[in-house]
Design a protein around this motif. Structure first.
Motif, PDB file in Angstrom:
ATOM      1  N   LEU A  27      10.474  24.701  25.724  1.00  0.00           N
ATOM      2  CA  LEU A  27      11.461  25.472  24.774  1.00  0.00           C
ATOM      3  C   LEU A  27      11.440  25.070  23.511  1.00  0.00           C
ATOM      4  O   LEU A  27      11.358  25.935  22.485  1.00  0.00           O
ATOM      5  CB  LEU A  27      12.975  24.987  25.221  1.00  0.00           C
ATOM      6  CG  LEU A  27      14.019  25.614  24.588  1.00  0.00           C
ATOM      7  CD1 LEU A  27      14.122  26.956  24.559  1.00  0.00           C
ATOM      8  CD2 LEU A  27      15.453  24.841  25.093  1.00  0.00           C
ATOM      9  N   SER A  28      11.011  24.109  23.209  1.00  0.00           N
ATOM     10  CA  SER A  28      10.711  23.586  21.846  1.00  0.00           C
ATOM     11  C   SER A  28       9.464  24.101  21.408  1.00  0.00           C
ATOM     12  O   SER A  28       9.344  24.471  19.988  1.00  0.00           O
ATOM     13  CB  SER A  28      10.585  22.038  21.731  1.00  0.00           C
ATOM     14  OG  SER A  28      11.626  21.289  22.309  1.00  0.00           O
ATOM     15  N   ALA A  29       8.511  24.438  21.992  1.00  0.00           N
ATOM     16  CA  ALA A  29       7.225  25.063  21.669  1.00  0.00           C
ATOM     17  C   ALA A  29       7.432  26.261  21.236  1.00  0.00           C
ATOM     18  O   ALA A  29       7.154  26.811  20.297  1.00  0.00           O
ATOM     19  CB  ALA A  29       6.147  25.045  22.564  1.00  0.00           C
ATOM     20  N   ALA A  30       8.560  27.016  22.172  1.00  0.00           N
ATOM     21  CA  ALA A  30       8.768  28.444  22.068  1.00  0.00           C
ATOM     22  C   ALA A  30       9.689  28.762  20.744  1.00  0.00           C
ATOM     23  O   ALA A  30       9.412  29.587  19.865  1.00  0.00           O
ATOM     24  CB  ALA A  30       9.533  29.185  23.051  1.00  0.00           C
ATOM     25  N   ILE A  31      10.459  27.722  20.426  1.00  0.00           N
ATOM     26  CA  ILE A  31      11.226  27.917  19.204  1.00  0.00           C
ATOM     27  C   ILE A  31      10.397  27.692  17.893  1.00  0.00           C
ATOM     28  O   ILE A  31      10.282  28.345  17.110  1.00  0.00           O
ATOM     29  CB  ILE A  31      12.251  26.646  19.224  1.00  0.00           C
ATOM     30  CG1 ILE A  31      13.328  26.985  20.269  1.00  0.00           C
ATOM     31  CG2 ILE A  31      12.816  26.530  17.801  1.00  0.00           C
ATOM     32  CD1 ILE A  31      14.456  26.041  20.192  1.00  0.00           C
ATOM     33  N   VAL A  32       9.366  26.745  18.154  1.00  0.00           N
ATOM     34  CA  VAL A  32       8.446  26.454  16.832  1.00  0.00           C
ATOM     35  C   VAL A  32       7.577  27.698  16.615  1.00  0.00           C
ATOM     36  O   VAL A  32       7.400  28.393  15.580  1.00  0.00           O
ATOM     37  CB  VAL A  32       7.441  25.450  17.086  1.00  0.00           C
ATOM     38  CG1 VAL A  32       6.370  25.157  16.022  1.00  0.00           C
ATOM     39  CG2 VAL A  32       8.341  24.084  17.082  1.00  0.00           C
ATOM     40  N   ARG A  55       0.745  38.425  24.931  1.00  0.00           N
ATOM     41  CA  ARG A  55       0.112  37.482  25.820  1.00  0.00           C
ATOM     42  C   ARG A  55      -0.365  36.444  25.067  1.00  0.00           C
ATOM     43  O   ARG A  55      -0.502  35.334  25.282  1.00  0.00           O
ATOM     44  CB  ARG A  55      -0.897  38.277  26.589  1.00  0.00           C
ATOM     45  CG  ARG A  55      -0.277  38.955  27.892  1.00  0.00           C
ATOM     46  CD  ARG A  55      -1.421  39.272  28.810  1.00  0.00           C
ATOM     47  NE  ARG A  55      -2.470  39.990  28.347  1.00  0.00           N
ATOM     48  CZ  ARG A  55      -2.699  41.469  28.563  1.00  0.00           C
ATOM     49  NH1 ARG A  55      -1.586  41.758  29.092  1.00  0.00           N
ATOM     50  NH2 ARG A  55      -3.525  42.085  27.701  1.00  0.00           N
ATOM     51  N   LYS A  56      -0.776  36.856  23.852  1.00  0.00           N
ATOM     52  CA  LYS A  56      -1.421  35.801  23.026  1.00  0.00           C
ATOM     53  C   LYS A  56      -0.256  34.819  22.414  1.00  0.00           C
ATOM     54  O   LYS A  56      -0.450  33.524  22.404  1.00  0.00           O
ATOM     55  CB  LYS A  56      -1.924  36.670  21.565  1.00  0.00           C
ATOM     56  CG  LYS A  56      -3.414  37.249  21.798  1.00  0.00           C
ATOM     57  CD  LYS A  56      -3.702  37.843  20.506  1.00  0.00           C
ATOM     58  CE  LYS A  56      -5.257  38.365  20.696  1.00  0.00           C
ATOM     59  NZ  LYS A  56      -5.705  39.004  19.305  1.00  0.00           N
ATOM     60  N   ILE A  57       0.937  35.307  22.063  1.00  0.00           N
ATOM     61  CA  ILE A  57       1.953  34.375  21.688  1.00  0.00           C
ATOM     62  C   ILE A  57       2.274  33.485  22.739  1.00  0.00           C
ATOM     63  O   ILE A  57       2.781  32.336  22.755  1.00  0.00           O
ATOM     64  CB  ILE A  57       3.236  35.439  21.379  1.00  0.00           C
ATOM     65  CG1 ILE A  57       2.922  36.012  20.226  1.00  0.00           C
ATOM     66  CG2 ILE A  57       4.478  34.568  21.037  1.00  0.00           C
ATOM     67  CD1 ILE A  57       2.673  35.471  18.661  1.00  0.00           C
ATOM     68  N   SER A  58       2.283  33.909  24.227  1.00  0.00           N
ATOM     69  CA  SER A  58       2.300  32.946  25.174  1.00  0.00           C
ATOM     70  C   SER A  58       1.351  31.709  25.431  1.00  0.00           C
ATOM     71  O   SER A  58       1.716  30.971  25.889  1.00  0.00           O
ATOM     72  CB  SER A  58       2.548  34.161  26.311  1.00  0.00           C
ATOM     73  OG  SER A  58       2.608  33.310  27.808  1.00  0.00           O
ATOM     74  N   GLY A  59       0.149  32.553  24.997  1.00  0.00           N
ATOM     75  CA  GLY A  59      -1.012  31.282  25.092  1.00  0.00           C
ATOM     76  C   GLY A  59      -0.661  30.285  24.027  1.00  0.00           C
ATOM     77  O   GLY A  59      -0.957  29.130  24.310  1.00  0.00           O
ATOM     78  N   TYR A  60      -0.222  30.759  22.726  1.00  0.00           N
ATOM     79  CA  TYR A  60      -0.052  29.847  21.783  1.00  0.00           C
ATOM     80  C   TYR A  60       1.177  28.935  22.152  1.00  0.00           C
ATOM     81  O   TYR A  60       1.005  27.410  21.831  1.00  0.00           O
ATOM     82  CB  TYR A  60       0.372  30.447  20.434  1.00  0.00           C
ATOM     83  CG  TYR A  60      -0.761  31.352  19.872  1.00  0.00           C
ATOM     84  CD1 TYR A  60      -2.121  31.111  20.087  1.00  0.00           C
ATOM     85  CD2 TYR A  60      -0.501  32.451  19.172  1.00  0.00           C
ATOM     86  CE1 TYR A  60      -3.103  31.856  19.668  1.00  0.00           C
ATOM     87  CE2 TYR A  60      -1.422  33.406  18.517  1.00  0.00           C
ATOM     88  CZ  TYR A  60      -2.844  33.147  18.998  1.00  0.00           C
ATOM     89  OH  TYR A  60      -3.796  34.018  18.314  1.00  0.00           O
TER      90      TYR A  60
END
Length: 374
Positions: A27-32, A55-60
């Motif tokens: 969750l923290s990574a997704a917010i960042v 998919r790229k955003i999900s990988g990041y």
């Protein structure tokens, strides 16, 4: 020592598992990543470029999750090694094994949330967060009942809290379902051999487009990250540093005021990304859509910007009020000893998840005979 170990095991058993960190690193990574997309145009373009971009955003996000979870898991595993009752013969390999296990637990939960979203009903991440909030409720109720029975708290205070939370849940249901509908007219157009007739539609604008997690999570960063940097430069022994930390404690007036301002502003900033008036105006123009009485192009974008801004004022006040609930209780001494997990934000996540499940169940029942999902 045996009694102490038994007490530790009974109260913290859930913490001593491979799921100790829960889903929070993800969750923290997704917010960042979401915040970076607000200030980095290239990342925002990738996010809006379709399935490949998502998919790229999900990988990041997963890469950042790995970094966050490894850092937290190592600190957690190192702390465990210092408790003789838990680790009889601590060494580097036991720290490594515990770290890998905890990181693996985070990614198992990520996989589980994706499977729930793909094959189940509702959003998997929201369901896992809701479970995290709900599991503390029975324990809190039992604790309050015990204090009430022993006479340490009054029945009137308990009744006030019961009525208050019922009213909060009703308010959340009302606001989360509220929309500001903007009328849109689509002209007749031809797509291939098909002729689409002119039609009317509405563009719904949610009262609360920002959700809760991003404003509530980022607000403490705004307050404490600069202070942490100043502490590193001037040292924790500086009198004004210590005074600043005291003023920013939970329930202190300065924390209430500054935290409220941060949540209010972040609600506007995040809504501006979620509901982009310029992007919406361009999309309407591409589909021959216009708002009655408003010219296409920049005029439409300006009109939508005013509508979204005025609507967001209500949503920002609503989010700020939910965020303030436990602090106001603390400030005026009218709180009950329930977990800090049980607060306005937790109620919003749980109620929002329930409403989402209700909507999906209704859609499945309407689109598939017998309500069977296919």
């Amino acid at each position: 020592m045996g009694a102490q170990s038994l007490s530790f095991s009974a109260e913290h058993k859930v913490r001593l598992s491979i799921f100790a960190l829960g889903i929070l690193p993800y969750l923290s990574a997704a917010i960042v990543v979401r915040l970076l997309s607000l200030v980095w145009q290239r990342l925002s373009s990738i996010e809006r470029s379709g399935e490949r971009g998502r998919r790229k955003i999900s990988g990041y996000t997963l890469i950042l999750t790995l970094a966050f979870s490894t850092f937290q898991a190592y600190g957690y595993a190192s702390t465990i090694q210092s408790i003789p009752a838990l680790v009889s013969d601590p060494d580097e390999w036991s720290v490594l094994a515990a770290t890998v296990s905890i990181v693996g637990g985070v990614f198992v939960l990520i996989w589980l949330s994706e499977q729930i979203t793909r094959h189940g009903i509702g959003n998997g991440l929201a369901l896992l967060l809701s479970v995290n909030f709900l599991v503390s409720v029975p324990r809190d109720i039992a604790g309050i009942a015990s204090l009430l029975e022993s006479g340490q708290i009054s029945g009137n205070l308990v009744l006030f809290h019961a009525v208050f939370w019922i009213a909060v849940v009703a308010l959340i249901v009302f606001v989360e379902g509220a929309r500001r509908n903007v009328g849109v007219e689509f002209a007749e157009r031809k797509i291939g051999d098909r002729l689409l007739p002119a039609r009317s539609a509405v563009l719904p604008v949610k009262i609360n487009s920002a959700g809760f997690l991003v404003p509530a999570t980022v607000a403490p960063w705004i307050l404490f990250l600069p202070l942490a940097g100043l502490t590193y430069v001037f040292g924790a022994d500086a009198p004004w540093i210590a005074a600043a930390y005291r003023q920013l404690q939970f329930g202190a007036l300065a924390h209430v005021v500054l935290g409220s301002i941060a949540v209010f502003v972040l609600a506007f900033v995040y809504t501006a990304n979620v509901v982009d008036p310029e992007y919406t105006a361009k999309s309407l123009a591409q589909r021959n859509g216009t708002i009655p009485g408003v010219a296409a192009g920049d005029a439409t974008a300006d009109y939508l910007d005013r509508v979204v801004s005025l609507t967001t004022v209500v949503g920002a006040v609503y989010l700020t009020a939910l965020q303030l609930i436990p602090e106001v209780f603390e400030l005026y001494g009218i709180g009950l000893p329930y977990s800090m997990i049980v607060n306005g934000g937790g109620a919003l996540v749980v109620v929002g998840t329930a409403l989402d499940i209700k909507t999906q169940v209704r859609d499945v029942s309407l689109t598939n005979p017998g309500g069977v999902r296919r």
